[in-house]
Design a protein around this motif. Structure first.
Motif, PDB file in Angstrom:
ATOM      1  N   TYR A   8      59.870  35.061   7.226  1.00 59.25           N
ATOM      2  CA  TYR A   8      60.106  34.670   8.641  1.00 59.25           C
ATOM      3  C   TYR A   8      60.769  35.297   9.191  1.00 59.25           C
ATOM      4  O   TYR A   8      61.944  36.542   9.284  1.00 59.25           O
ATOM      5  N   MET A   9      59.994  36.093  10.583  1.00 62.99           N
ATOM      6  CA  MET A   9      60.390  36.959  11.218  1.00 62.99           C
ATOM      7  C   MET A   9      61.195  36.111  12.864  1.00 62.99           C
ATOM      8  O   MET A   9      60.690  35.819  13.722  1.00 62.99           O
ATOM      9  N   ALA A  10      62.853  36.197  12.269  1.00 67.40           N
ATOM     10  CA  ALA A  10      63.305  34.685  13.339  1.00 67.40           C
ATOM     11  C   ALA A  10      63.628  35.811  14.121  1.00 67.40           C
ATOM     12  O   ALA A  10      63.978  35.183  15.731  1.00 67.40           O
ATOM     13  N   GLY A  11      64.437  37.833  14.307  1.00 68.31           N
ATOM     14  CA  GLY A  11      65.197  38.128  15.015  1.00 68.31           C
ATOM     15  C   GLY A  11      66.760  37.694  15.392  1.00 68.31           C
ATOM     16  O   GLY A  11      67.538  36.465  14.882  1.00 68.31           O
ATOM     17  N   THR A  12      66.948  39.097  16.053  1.00 62.36           N
ATOM     18  CA  THR A  12      68.812  39.012  16.228  1.00 62.36           C
ATOM     19  C   THR A  12      69.010  37.307  16.660  1.00 62.36           C
ATOM     20  O   THR A  12      70.457  36.921  16.758  1.00 62.36           O
ATOM     21  N   ALA A  53      65.389  40.076  11.416  1.00 60.28           N
ATOM     22  CA  ALA A  53      65.865  40.206  12.154  1.00 60.28           C
ATOM     23  C   ALA A  53      66.126  41.754  13.423  1.00 60.28           C
ATOM     24  O   ALA A  53      67.207  42.386  12.283  1.00 60.28           O
ATOM     25  N   PRO A  54      63.972  41.897  13.749  1.00 59.09           N
ATOM     26  CA  PRO A  54      64.302  43.219  14.079  1.00 59.09           C
ATOM     27  C   PRO A  54      65.500  43.703  15.173  1.00 59.09           C
ATOM     28  O   PRO A  54      65.444  42.905  16.015  1.00 59.09           O
ATOM     29  N   GLY A  55      65.719  45.214  15.308  1.00 59.08           N
ATOM     30  CA  GLY A  55      66.946  45.050  17.117  1.00 59.08           C
ATOM     31  C   GLY A  55      65.848  45.831  17.423  1.00 59.08           C
ATOM     32  O   GLY A  55      64.124  45.617  17.854  1.00 59.08           O
ATOM     33  N   TRP A  56      65.938  46.485  18.540  1.00 55.28           N
ATOM     34  CA  TRP A  56      65.228  47.594  19.966  1.00 55.28           C
ATOM     35  C   TRP A  56      63.995  47.823  18.863  1.00 55.28           C
ATOM     36  O   TRP A  56      64.207  49.630  18.149  1.00 55.28           O
ATOM     37  N   LEU A  57      62.649  48.253  19.337  1.00 60.27           N
ATOM     38  CA  LEU A  57      62.084  49.160  18.596  1.00 60.27           C
ATOM     39  C   LEU A  57      60.956  49.655  19.575  1.00 60.27           C
ATOM     40  O   LEU A  57      60.922  49.001  20.746  1.00 60.27           O
ATOM     41  N   ASP A  58      60.213  50.530  19.210  1.00 63.55           N
ATOM     42  CA  ASP A  58      60.050  51.400  20.053  1.00 63.55           C
ATOM     43  C   ASP A  58      58.280  51.019  20.179  1.00 63.55           C
ATOM     44  O   ASP A  58      57.818  51.618  18.951  1.00 63.55           O
ATOM     45  N   THR A  59      57.927  50.450  21.205  1.00 68.91           N
ATOM     46  CA  THR A  59      56.883  49.755  21.327  1.00 68.91           C
ATOM     47  C   THR A  59      56.026  50.120  22.388  1.00 68.91           C
ATOM     48  O   THR A  59      56.270  49.696  23.670  1.00 68.91           O
TER      49      THR A  59
END
Length: 120
Positions: A8-12, A53-59
């Motif tokens: 699951y992509m929950a996030g911070t 929980a991904p953080g800051w990504l360069d997208t």
């Protein structure tokens, strides 16, 4: 088959809420709660369930959301312990670990992929 991997992509926002984002906080926290409940219920059947929980990504998406993107990136690079932004590949690698046999004994966990921005 006595095997399964759910991610699951929950996030911070699941653990560290921000003002004016109650809807996001509720959704992400609920998603991680679902992962924990599924981990408990389906564990006996060999199924693991975890959240990322991904953080800051360069997208590319960030450029559309943050008009002063370079200032935001400078701040992130100055405050995140690894002093860099993550990439989509960093998140994919975390997913690969949890989905593979290497992560077979990890379940009900919220994995932070954020360069140390949030430590719990």
């Amino acid at each position: 088959r006595k095997y399964g991997r759910l991610l699951y992509m929950a996030g911070t926002d699941a653990l560290f809420p921000l003002a004016n984002r109650a809807h996001v906080v509720a959704a992400k926290h609920g998603m991680h709660g679902l992962a924990k409940a599924v981990a408990l219920e389906c564990g006996p059947d060999g199924v693991t369930a975890n959240s990322i929980a991904p953080g800051w990504l360069d997208t590319d998406r960030n450029a559309a959301w943050y008009p002063d993107l370079e200032k935001t990136y400078e701040h992130v690079r100055a405050t995140v312990p690894l002093r860099t932004l993550g990439t989509a590949e960093d998140v994919a690698n975390a997913c690969l670990y949890l989905a593979s046999d290497m992560g077979k004994f990890v379940t009900g966990h919220l994995l932070h992929v954020n360069g140390g921005e949030f430590m719990v």
